[in-house]
Motif scaffolding. Structure first.
Motif, mmCIF file in Angstrom:
data_model
loop_
_atom_site.group_PDB
_atom_site.id
_atom_site.type_symbol
_atom_site.label_atom_id
_atom_site.label_comp_id
_atom_site.label_asym_id
_atom_site.label_seq_id
_atom_site.Cartn_x
_atom_site.Cartn_y
_atom_site.Cartn_z
ATOM 1 N N ASP A 71 0.808 -1.223 0.000
ATOM 2 C CA ASP A 71 0.000 0.000 0.000
ATOM 3 C C ASP A 71 0.842 1.274 0.000
ATOM 4 O O ASP A 71 0.300 2.369 -0.179
ATOM 5 C CB ASP A 71 -0.925 0.023 1.222
ATOM 6 N N SER A 72 2.139 1.151 0.207
ATOM 7 C CA SER A 72 2.986 2.341 0.239
ATOM 8 C C SER A 72 3.408 2.784 -1.163
ATOM 9 O O SER A 72 4.141 3.756 -1.313
ATOM 10 C CB SER A 72 4.224 2.093 1.108
ATOM 11 N N PHE A 73 2.905 2.077 -2.181
ATOM 12 C CA PHE A 73 3.130 2.467 -3.582
ATOM 13 C C PHE A 73 1.767 2.704 -4.226
ATOM 14 O O PHE A 73 0.948 1.784 -4.320
ATOM 15 C CB PHE A 73 3.897 1.378 -4.335
ATOM 16 N N ASP A 74 1.502 3.926 -4.666
ATOM 17 C CA ASP A 74 0.182 4.271 -5.204
ATOM 18 C C ASP A 74 -0.176 3.483 -6.446
ATOM 19 O O ASP A 74 -1.362 3.331 -6.769
ATOM 20 C CB ASP A 74 0.132 5.772 -5.531
ATOM 21 N N ASN A 78 -4.931 -0.062 -8.223
ATOM 22 C CA ASN A 78 -5.810 -0.795 -9.138
ATOM 23 C C ASN A 78 -5.620 -2.308 -9.049
ATOM 24 O O ASN A 78 -6.122 -3.046 -9.902
ATOM 25 C CB ASN A 78 -5.573 -0.328 -10.578
ATOM 26 N N TYR A 79 -4.896 -2.742 -8.034
ATOM 27 C CA TYR A 79 -4.637 -4.166 -7.861
ATOM 28 C C TYR A 79 -5.197 -4.638 -6.516
ATOM 29 O O TYR A 79 -5.207 -3.889 -5.542
ATOM 30 C CB TYR A 79 -3.131 -4.463 -7.899
ATOM 31 N N LEU A 188 12.152 -2.477 -2.333
ATOM 32 C CA LEU A 188 10.789 -2.837 -1.932
ATOM 33 C C LEU A 188 9.866 -2.838 -3.148
ATOM 34 O O LEU A 188 8.935 -3.647 -3.234
ATOM 35 C CB LEU A 188 10.275 -1.862 -0.871
ATOM 36 N N GLY A 189 10.114 -1.916 -4.081
ATOM 37 C CA GLY A 189 9.323 -1.885 -5.306
ATOM 38 C C GLY A 189 9.490 -3.153 -6.111
ATOM 39 O O GLY A 189 8.528 -3.680 -6.682
ATOM 40 N N LEU A 190 10.709 -3.680 -6.160
ATOM 41 C CA LEU A 190 10.943 -4.943 -6.860
ATOM 42 C C LEU A 190 10.205 -6.088 -6.174
ATOM 43 O O LEU A 190 9.714 -7.010 -6.836
ATOM 44 C CB LEU A 190 12.449 -5.247 -6.893
ATOM 45 N N MET A 191 10.095 -5.986 -4.852
ATOM 46 C CA MET A 191 9.403 -7.031 -4.103
ATOM 47 C C MET A 191 7.917 -7.054 -4.437
ATOM 48 O O MET A 191 7.337 -8.120 -4.651
ATOM 49 C CB MET A 191 9.595 -6.807 -2.600
ATOM 50 N N ILE A 192 7.291 -5.880 -4.507
ATOM 51 C CA ILE A 192 5.856 -5.875 -4.790
ATOM 52 C C ILE A 192 5.583 -6.170 -6.260
ATOM 53 O O ILE A 192 4.484 -6.597 -6.619
ATOM 54 C CB ILE A 192 5.188 -4.549 -4.372
ATOM 55 N N LYS A 193 6.581 -5.956 -7.114
ATOM 56 C CA LYS A 193 6.393 -6.293 -8.533
ATOM 57 C C LYS A 193 6.139 -7.789 -8.680
ATOM 58 O O LYS A 193 5.419 -8.224 -9.579
ATOM 59 C CB LYS A 193 7.611 -5.883 -9.340
ATOM 60 N N ASP A 194 6.693 -8.572 -7.767
ATOM 61 C CA ASP A 194 6.476 -10.016 -7.788
ATOM 62 C C ASP A 194 5.029 -10.383 -7.484
ATOM 63 O O ASP A 194 4.623 -11.530 -7.673
ATOM 64 C CB ASP A 194 7.400 -10.705 -6.765
ATOM 65 N N LYS A 195 4.256 -9.406 -6.992
ATOM 66 C CA LYS A 195 2.841 -9.645 -6.702
ATOM 67 C C LYS A 195 1.971 -9.497 -7.942
ATOM 68 O O LYS A 195 0.747 -9.581 -7.868
ATOM 69 C CB LYS A 195 2.356 -8.673 -5.620
ATOM 70 N N GLY A 196 2.612 -9.260 -9.085
ATOM 71 C CA GLY A 196 1.863 -9.174 -10.339
ATOM 72 C C GLY A 196 1.626 -7.764 -10.835
ATOM 73 O O GLY A 196 0.740 -7.539 -11.667
ATOM 74 N N ILE A 197 2.399 -6.797 -10.344
ATOM 75 C CA ILE A 197 2.240 -5.412 -10.796
ATOM 76 C C ILE A 197 2.842 -5.265 -12.193
ATOM 77 O O ILE A 197 4.031 -5.479 -12.393
ATOM 78 C CB ILE A 197 2.938 -4.428 -9.830
ATOM 79 N N ASP A 198 2.007 -4.892 -13.147
ATOM 80 C CA ASP A 198 2.433 -4.798 -14.547
ATOM 81 C C ASP A 198 2.892 -3.374 -14.853
ATOM 82 O O ASP A 198 2.239 -2.634 -15.591
ATOM 83 C CB ASP A 198 1.283 -5.208 -15.465
ATOM 84 N N SER A 199 4.001 -2.987 -14.277
ATOM 85 C CA SER A 199 4.567 -1.659 -14.496
ATOM 86 C C SER A 199 6.086 -1.779 -14.453
ATOM 87 O O SER A 199 6.633 -2.761 -13.937
ATOM 88 C CB SER A 199 4.094 -0.664 -13.426
ATOM 89 N N SER A 200 6.749 -0.753 -14.957
ATOM 90 C CA SER A 200 8.209 -0.778 -14.951
ATOM 91 C C SER A 200 8.730 -0.556 -13.528
ATOM 92 O O SER A 200 8.019 -0.035 -12.664
ATOM 93 C CB SER A 200 8.767 0.306 -15.872
ATOM 94 N N ASP A 201 9.977 -0.935 -13.319
ATOM 95 C CA ASP A 201 10.590 -0.750 -12.003
ATOM 96 C C ASP A 201 10.559 0.721 -11.594
ATOM 97 O O ASP A 201 10.270 1.047 -10.434
ATOM 98 C CB ASP A 201 12.046 -1.238 -12.016
ATOM 99 N N TYR A 205 8.734 2.593 -8.428
ATOM 100 C CA TYR A 205 9.547 3.398 -7.514
ATOM 101 C C TYR A 205 8.976 4.807 -7.356
ATOM 102 O O TYR A 205 8.845 5.327 -6.241
ATOM 103 C CB TYR A 205 10.986 3.461 -8.026
ATOM 104 N N GLU A 206 8.613 5.431 -8.464
ATOM 105 C CA GLU A 206 8.136 6.812 -8.431
ATOM 106 C C GLU A 206 6.754 6.950 -7.809
ATOM 107 O O GLU A 206 6.321 8.060 -7.482
ATOM 108 C CB GLU A 206 8.139 7.397 -9.846
ATOM 109 N N SER A 207 6.054 5.834 -7.638
ATOM 110 C CA SER A 207 4.718 5.897 -7.034
ATOM 111 C C SER A 207 4.759 5.752 -5.514
ATOM 112 O O SER A 207 3.715 5.751 -4.864
ATOM 113 C CB SER A 207 3.814 4.804 -7.627
ATOM 114 N N TYR A 208 5.952 5.646 -4.944
ATOM 115 C CA TYR A 208 6.075 5.539 -3.481
ATOM 116 C C TYR A 208 5.424 6.758 -2.828
ATOM 117 O O TYR A 208 5.700 7.892 -3.193
ATOM 118 C CB TYR A 208 7.554 5.444 -3.085
ATOM 119 N N ASN A 209 4.521 6.524 -1.867
ATOM 120 C CA ASN A 209 3.705 7.602 -1.305
ATOM 121 C C ASN A 209 4.100 8.054 0.098
ATOM 122 O O ASN A 209 3.380 8.803 0.743
ATOM 123 C CB ASN A 209 2.228 7.187 -1.305
#
Length: 285
Positions: A71-74, A78-79, A188-201, A205-209
């Motif tokens: 949740d710390s990445f905006d 949508n996921y 941490l962004g790379l870690m949540i990407k493993d959850k199926g986030i279809d966005s670039s690294d 990273y830039e969506s960190y809130n």
């Protein structure tokens, strides 16, 4: 002011709650720590603490640490985050409370047959801590190899840094606090990407809130310290730092703990158990 009770503070929950509990809260992670460490010789004590927590009726944040990071990445808005471990963990706690001994609890088919059983949570504790220690050791070895192999100069943000000795590396981490924290956010962004986030690294990273700024600060500072001193983390250091995920940057809160690790690495002010008991006795909240 809200007061977050980390795991060890829960051992004094009866005294803490004696005067005022409306601003107290704990987490599913604290309860997980109590459960994962249950053994024959501490079963009755931990059962007693879990029972007191239940009877206290203080608020329990039921989000697991991974959800806090998610949740710390905006970009994750949508996921959906699928978490299946909370209810099984609460069932295990109920089984502890209803069992007269560790032997009865450990032979209870109600928890042995489910996917997320007692063995799962016990091993999860070991896996998290072991992975944290191993990664820190790798980081220390990387720094050591740089110095020994003579690859001791690099440019960062237009500044040339030489790593001939530990204090040079210390200077880098001191001057580049924001960059050091950026490394943590990126990881941490790379870690949540493993959850199926279809966005670039970089998009992640830039969506960190900045909801977990103190965790980022403490984790980054802690890892930098271990690299500079070439020391390995203690077994409980990972779990101690993880509690900071439950202190949102958007609210005024303090962590209740007698552990000095928070004084050394955290921006959040720590209050000891005895200080909080006195505060409650004086009706200062």
């Amino acid at each position: 002011m809200r007061y977050y009770l980390e795991t060890n503070a829960l051992y004094s929950i009866e005294k803490i709650c004696a005067e005022n509990k409306k601003n107290l809260f704990t987490s599913i992670f604290s309860l997980y720590e109590l459960v994962s460490g249950i053994k024959k010789d501490n079963f009755n004590r931990r059962k007693n603490i879990l029972n007191k927590v239940k009877n206290s009726n203080i608020f329990i944040d039921r989000e697991m640490p991974e959800k806090k990071i998610f949740d710390s990445f905006d970009i994750t808005a949508n996921y959906d985050y699928l978490e299946e471990r909370v209810e099984p963990l609460m069932q295990i706690i109920d089984n502890v409370l209803s069992s007269e001994s560790f032997e009865i609890f450990s032979n209870n088919d109600a928890y042995r047959t489910q996917k997320y059983n007692f063995d799962y949570f016990k091993n999860l504790d070991n896996t998290w801590s072991k992975g944290f220690i191993e990664n820190t050791i790798k980081g220390n070895k990387w720094i050591k190899d740089i110095v020994q192999n003579g690859e001791n100069e690099f440019n960062f943000n237009g500044i040339n840094y030489k790593i001939d000795k530990n204090r040079d590396l210390d200077a880098f981490f001191t001057n580049e606090k924001i960059s050091n924290q950026s490394f943590t956010i990126y990881a941490l962004g790379l870690m949540i990407k493993d959850k199926g986030i279809d966005s670039s690294d970089m998009e992640i990273y830039e969506s960190y809130n900045r909801l977990i700024t103190d965790y980022i600060h403490a984790f980054s500072k802690f890892c930098a310290n271990k690299m500079v001193t070439h020391n390995s983390p203690a077994t409980n250091d990972f779990t101690d730092l993880t509690h900071l995920l439950y202190l949102k940057s958007t609210e005024e809160s303090m962590i209740v703990s007698d552990d000095s690790i928070y004084d050394n690495f955290s921006n959040k002010k720590r209050i000891s158990v005895d200080e909080l008991i006195q505060t409650n006795a004086n009706n200062l909240v």
